[in-house]
Design an enzyme around this catalytic site. Sequence first.
Site: not given
Ligand SMILES: *[C@@H]1O[C@H](CO)[C@@H](O)[C@H](O)[C@H]1NC(C)=O
Length: 510
Positions: A56, A76, A89, A114, A159, A203-204, A346, A348, A416
């Site tokens: 996260q 992805h 990413d 944590r 996690h 976690n959870e 945790n 909420y 949490e």
């Molecule tokens: C890692 O991922 C990004 C997209 O988040 C991409 O643009 C990039 O080329 C990738 N880098 C490698 C080293 O694979």
Amino acid sequence: MGHTSIHYLFFNKITSMVQFCKLVIFISSALSSYGRLNPNKFPDDFLFGIASASYQIEGAWNLSGKGENIWDRYTHTHPELILNRTNGDIACNSYHRYEEDVALIKKLGVQFYRFSLSWTRILPIGFSSKINPDGIRYYNNLINLLMKNDIIPIITIFHWDTPQHLEELGGFTNALMANWFEDYARVVFENFGDRVKVWITFNEPKEICLKGYGGDEKAPGYNLSGTADYICAHNLMKAHARAYHLYDKQFRSKQNGQISIVMDTFWMEPATNLTWDKKAAERRLAFIFGWYAHPVYSSNGDYPDVMKKYVARRSKREGFKRSRLPNFTKEEVNYIKGTYDFLGLNHYSTVLTKNVLFEPIFGKPSVEKDSMTVTEYDPSWPNSKASWLKVVPWGFTKLLVWLKNAYGNVPIYITENGFADDGEIDDKDRINYHKLYLSALLDAMHKYKVNVKAYTIWSFMDDFEWRDGYMTRFGLYHVDFNDPGRNRTPKASAEYYRKVIAARKIDGID
Ligand SMILES: *[C@@H]1O[C@H](CO)[C@@H](O)[C@H](O)[C@H]1NC(C)=O
Ligand SMILES: *[C@@H]1O[C@H](CO)[C@@H](O)[C@H](O)[C@H]1NC(C)=O
Ligand SMILES: *[C@@H]1O[C@H](CO)[C@@H](O)[C@H](O)[C@H]1NC(C)=O
Ligand SMILES: *[C@@H]1O[C@H](CO)[C@@H](O)[C@H](O)[C@H]1NC(C)=O
Ligand SMILES: *[C@@H]1O[C@H](CO)[C@@H](O)[C@H](O)[C@H]1NC(C)=O
């Protein structure tokens, strides 16, 4: 006019009187609930902290030798499942900004942080055959910097970010996951256990198994309810026990730490005072929480009896040759029982629970159908940005008292507790939530003598909230996700929490 008009006026007057009384009751209860904030202090050895999780916040998903995990794959390949088609990413880019993050944590005055380890940053394909030195270096740097700043590191080993390679071997549906998890745990104890004294295995598990295997709402999204969820939990609890025993037998004497698991649950309030709804609320707690807690924390171990009975009965009606809930052997029951040093919770919010009288044998099986319960919300409960998170502080007290009655005087760490909004800097609603929940916690500790030792706010900063992307915010620090630098700004709640921790109380500090 005449009669009708008099009646009309009369009723109108009554209605407005009723409304007026309601308003008076509302204002006075609002005032008195403010005035009723628990005046007690948190004990001197009580710990305050904040939490985060690797996927996260870290980003750097494909840098410095990190391998692919199931959240990389899920976001992805199914961007449409995530709000605004976002992913982790880059997230908060904490992989590159951890020094600044430690400074921000320091400003809060918390005793601990944590955070979780990314399995594939340490072991790129999941197996301990190949250790990534950059991964070890990153967590060493983070741990060392925290220690230098007198912040205790509390580490969640897992996690939710299962190595993709292991998922392709079945993930938690494969019983060998217990071996792989134990091997991973050994690597982290060996590398970090000299400094890390509090470990959390998982976690959870409910979210992992119910939503990731039973449903499609979390990675890996098997969507096989009523079977894959039970199998996942079965293997996960064995994996937890393996890591516990490994630590207990081979590391504890040198490293002197603690290790346990973190589970999440709502408080289940009976929707009515009818006996069957009261029983339904107990049964739902057994299904949703006891499922994981009972094997570890109850004196008999194993799944709750009511759960074994209900799943077996329904499985039979559905034509299954055996219960969809797998059996632990006697040896397994004893192996898992007592694998804790504390209870990580945790929490909420709260739901109202109703009994289901008749559940036709139709469609996919599910844990909820097995439980013969359904839940709903009281429409009068205040909302947050997350539809599931209503502000019901008394439910927190009730849950803690229930835990004490169910599992004895076990030390409880609240790992949490947090509030969701749109990311306002002046986050009055978040401050109000924590004020009320901390007061409810003090009630549990002082009035009912529940043995709570620590409290953690989710979250340190705004982050990638899984399917909600970056739209639902929990942070004490605001993060600007449009800024390539991911600039962090303290919210009003950061200052509020700092004051609470400094005063060790909530009454009269603002
Ligand atoms: C890692 O991922 C990004 C997209 O988040 C991409 O643009 C990039 O080329 C990738 N880098 C490698 C080293 O694979
Ligand atoms: C993200 O999604 C929400 C809800 O669909 C929408 O209101 C918002 O404008 C989107 N934000 C961006 C930056 O696309
Ligand atoms: C998961 O199963 C439900 C039906 O039980 C279905 O409505 C849903 O589309 C499935 N999700 C996916 C991603 O296939
Ligand atoms: C159940 O009974 C208690 C005690 O009489 C009362 O305070 C509570 O409001 C009742 N709950 C419901 C849902 O009616
Ligand atoms: C579990 O064990 C019980 C008896 O101990 C047996 O009746 C039941 O069939 C077993 N269930 C499974 C799924 O093996």
